[in-house]
Design a protein around this motif. Structure first.
Motif, PDB file in Angstrom:
ATOM      1  N   LYS A   1      13.302  -8.696 -23.199  1.00  0.00           N
ATOM      2  CA  LYS A   1      13.645  -9.887 -23.967  1.00  0.00           C
ATOM      3  C   LYS A   1      12.406 -10.374 -24.705  1.00  0.00           C
ATOM      4  N   PRO A   2      12.593 -11.109 -25.793  1.00  0.00           N
ATOM      5  CA  PRO A   2      11.421 -11.639 -26.515  1.00  0.00           C
ATOM      6  C   PRO A   2      10.503 -12.460 -25.603  1.00  0.00           C
ATOM      7  N   GLU A   3      11.060 -13.146 -24.621  1.00  0.00           N
ATOM      8  CA  GLU A   3      10.230 -13.945 -23.723  1.00  0.00           C
ATOM      9  C   GLU A   3       9.396 -13.099 -22.759  1.00  0.00           C
ATOM     10  N   ASP A   4       9.585 -11.794 -22.768  1.00  0.00           N
ATOM     11  CA  ASP A   4       8.725 -10.897 -21.980  1.00  0.00           C
ATOM     12  C   ASP A   4       7.439 -10.550 -22.730  1.00  0.00           C
ATOM     13  N   THR A   5       7.332 -10.978 -23.977  1.00  0.00           N
ATOM     14  CA  THR A   5       6.136 -10.705 -24.769  1.00  0.00           C
ATOM     15  C   THR A   5       4.913 -11.326 -24.122  1.00  0.00           C
ATOM     16  N   ALA A   6       3.901 -10.497 -23.859  1.00  0.00           N
ATOM     17  CA  ALA A   6       2.684 -10.962 -23.191  1.00  0.00           C
ATOM     18  C   ALA A   6       1.703  -9.803 -23.084  1.00  0.00           C
ATOM     19  N   VAL A   7       0.489 -10.141 -22.672  1.00  0.00           N
ATOM     20  CA  VAL A   7      -0.448  -9.121 -22.212  1.00  0.00           C
ATOM     21  C   VAL A   7      -0.176  -8.898 -20.728  1.00  0.00           C
ATOM     22  N   TYR A   8       0.077  -7.658 -20.371  1.00  0.00           N
ATOM     23  CA  TYR A   8       0.364  -7.301 -18.982  1.00  0.00           C
ATOM     24  C   TYR A   8      -0.892  -6.701 -18.349  1.00  0.00           C
ATOM     25  N   VAL A   9      -1.233  -7.231 -17.193  1.00  0.00           N
ATOM     26  CA  VAL A   9      -2.467  -6.852 -16.515  1.00  0.00           C
ATOM     27  C   VAL A   9      -2.145  -6.418 -15.091  1.00  0.00           C
ATOM     28  N   CYS A  10      -2.754  -5.320 -14.659  1.00  0.00           N
ATOM     29  CA  CYS A  10      -2.572  -4.931 -13.258  1.00  0.00           C
ATOM     30  C   CYS A  10      -3.766  -5.416 -12.443  1.00  0.00           C
TER      31      CYS A  10
ATOM     32  N   TYR B   1       0.825  -1.210   0.000  1.00  0.00           N
ATOM     33  CA  TYR B   1       0.000   0.000   0.000  1.00  0.00           C
ATOM     34  C   TYR B   1       0.863   1.266   0.000  1.00  0.00           C
ATOM     35  N   SER B   2       1.890   1.242   0.811  1.00  0.00           N
ATOM     36  CA  SER B   2       2.735   2.427   0.953  1.00  0.00           C
ATOM     37  C   SER B   2       3.841   2.495  -0.081  1.00  0.00           C
ATOM     38  N   GLY B   3       4.107   1.378  -0.727  1.00  0.00           N
ATOM     39  CA  GLY B   3       5.221   1.318  -1.666  1.00  0.00           C
ATOM     40  C   GLY B   3       6.537   0.938  -1.036  1.00  0.00           C
ATOM     41  N   SER B   4       6.517   0.591   0.251  1.00  0.00           N
ATOM     42  CA  SER B   4       7.757   0.325   0.960  1.00  0.00           C
ATOM     43  C   SER B   4       8.336  -1.053   0.668  1.00  0.00           C
ATOM     44  N   THR B   5       7.500  -1.972   0.213  1.00  0.00           N
ATOM     45  CA  THR B   5       7.949  -3.345  -0.035  1.00  0.00           C
ATOM     46  C   THR B   5       7.494  -3.797  -1.414  1.00  0.00           C
ATOM     47  N   THR B   6       8.389  -4.498  -2.106  1.00  0.00           N
ATOM     48  CA  THR B   6       8.075  -5.021  -3.433  1.00  0.00           C
ATOM     49  C   THR B   6       8.484  -6.486  -3.530  1.00  0.00           C
ATOM     50  N   ASN B   7       7.974  -7.144  -4.543  1.00  0.00           N
ATOM     51  CA  ASN B   7       8.257  -8.557  -4.759  1.00  0.00           C
ATOM     52  C   ASN B   7       8.249  -8.786  -6.266  1.00  0.00           C
ATOM     53  N   TYR B   8       9.164  -9.654  -6.736  1.00  0.00           N
ATOM     54  CA  TYR B   8       9.305  -9.846  -8.180  1.00  0.00           C
ATOM     55  C   TYR B   8       9.429 -11.307  -8.551  1.00  0.00           C
ATOM     56  N   LEU B   9       8.996 -11.611  -9.750  1.00  0.00           N
ATOM     57  CA  LEU B   9       9.302 -12.884 -10.394  1.00  0.00           C
ATOM     58  C   LEU B   9      10.819 -12.932 -10.590  1.00  0.00           C
ATOM     59  N   ASP B  10      11.408 -14.093 -10.347  1.00  0.00           N
ATOM     60  CA  ASP B  10      12.868 -14.180 -10.421  1.00  0.00           C
ATOM     61  C   ASP B  10      13.422 -13.731 -11.769  1.00  0.00           C
ATOM     62  N   SER B  11      12.743 -14.076 -12.840  1.00  0.00           N
ATOM     63  CA  SER B  11      13.278 -13.795 -14.173  1.00  0.00           C
ATOM     64  C   SER B  11      13.242 -12.317 -14.542  1.00  0.00           C
ATOM     65  N   VAL B  12      12.570 -11.488 -13.754  1.00  0.00           N
ATOM     66  CA  VAL B  12      12.526 -10.051 -14.055  1.00  0.00           C
ATOM     67  C   VAL B  12      13.300  -9.221 -13.037  1.00  0.00           C
ATOM     68  N   LYS B  13      13.782  -9.863 -11.980  1.00  0.00           N
ATOM     69  CA  LYS B  13      14.546  -9.130 -10.962  1.00  0.00           C
ATOM     70  C   LYS B  13      15.750  -8.454 -11.599  1.00  0.00           C
ATOM     71  N   GLY B  14      15.955  -7.195 -11.240  1.00  0.00           N
ATOM     72  CA  GLY B  14      17.070  -6.432 -11.792  1.00  0.00           C
ATOM     73  C   GLY B  14      16.768  -5.774 -13.121  1.00  0.00           C
ATOM     74  N   ARG B  15      15.653  -6.156 -13.748  1.00  0.00           N
ATOM     75  CA  ARG B  15      15.254  -5.555 -15.029  1.00  0.00           C
ATOM     76  C   ARG B  15      13.973  -4.741 -14.894  1.00  0.00           C
ATOM     77  N   PHE B  16      13.041  -5.215 -14.076  1.00  0.00           N
ATOM     78  CA  PHE B  16      11.744  -4.553 -13.911  1.00  0.00           C
ATOM     79  C   PHE B  16      11.690  -3.893 -12.538  1.00  0.00           C
ATOM     80  N   THR B  17      10.969  -2.768 -12.472  1.00  0.00           N
ATOM     81  CA  THR B  17      10.755  -2.079 -11.203  1.00  0.00           C
ATOM     82  C   THR B  17       9.297  -1.656 -11.094  1.00  0.00           C
TER      83      THR B  17
END
Length: 126
Positions: A87-96, A53-69
């Motif tokens: 990367k080509p393997e990032d191709t997808a529909v992205y949904v929030c 809620y506050s933005g203080s903590t985040t969590n990522y899929l391993d394959s995007v760590k260091g690339r996505f924020t």
């Protein structure tokens, strides 16, 4: 009525960057933990990132760590996904998605999210 609207997806070359945005309306944004998911053709929906809620903590899929924020601006009712070194393997529909569960952890399971946007297409060419 809660609505989530994504934008920012487009065709980009491998190695490029994109910033996706998702605006929430109809509710108090700061009460939602927010997540990004993606679904490629013929594949299951996949967790990408989440933020508290506050933005203080985040969590990522391993394959995007260091690339996505993932980040959020509660004054603008908006969550962002900055994607670098695509990367080509990032191709997808992205949904929030929005989670009102007031959990002690950031949910990675889509079943724990209450509200979903329609998605925005990201295509990464090689």
């Amino acid at each position: 009525q809660v609505q989530l609207v994504e934008s920012g997806g487009r065709l980009v070359q491998a190695g490029g960057s994109l910033r996706l945005s998702c605006v929430l309306s109809g509710a108090t944004f700061s009460r939602f933990a927010m997540g990004w998911f993606r679904q490629a053709p013929g594949k299951e929906r996949e967790f990408v990132a989440a933020i508290t809620y506050s933005g203080s903590t985040t969590n990522y899929l391993d394959s995007v760590k260091g690339r996505f924020t993932i980040s959020r601006d509660n004054a603008k009712n908006t969550v962002y996904l900055q994607m670098n070194s695509l990367k080509p393997e990032d191709t997808a529909v992205y949904v929030c998605a929005g989670d009102t569960g007031r959990r002690r952890y950031l949910a990675r399971n889509g079943n724990e999210y209450d509200y979903w946007g329609q998605g925005t297409q990201v295509t990464v060419s090689s």
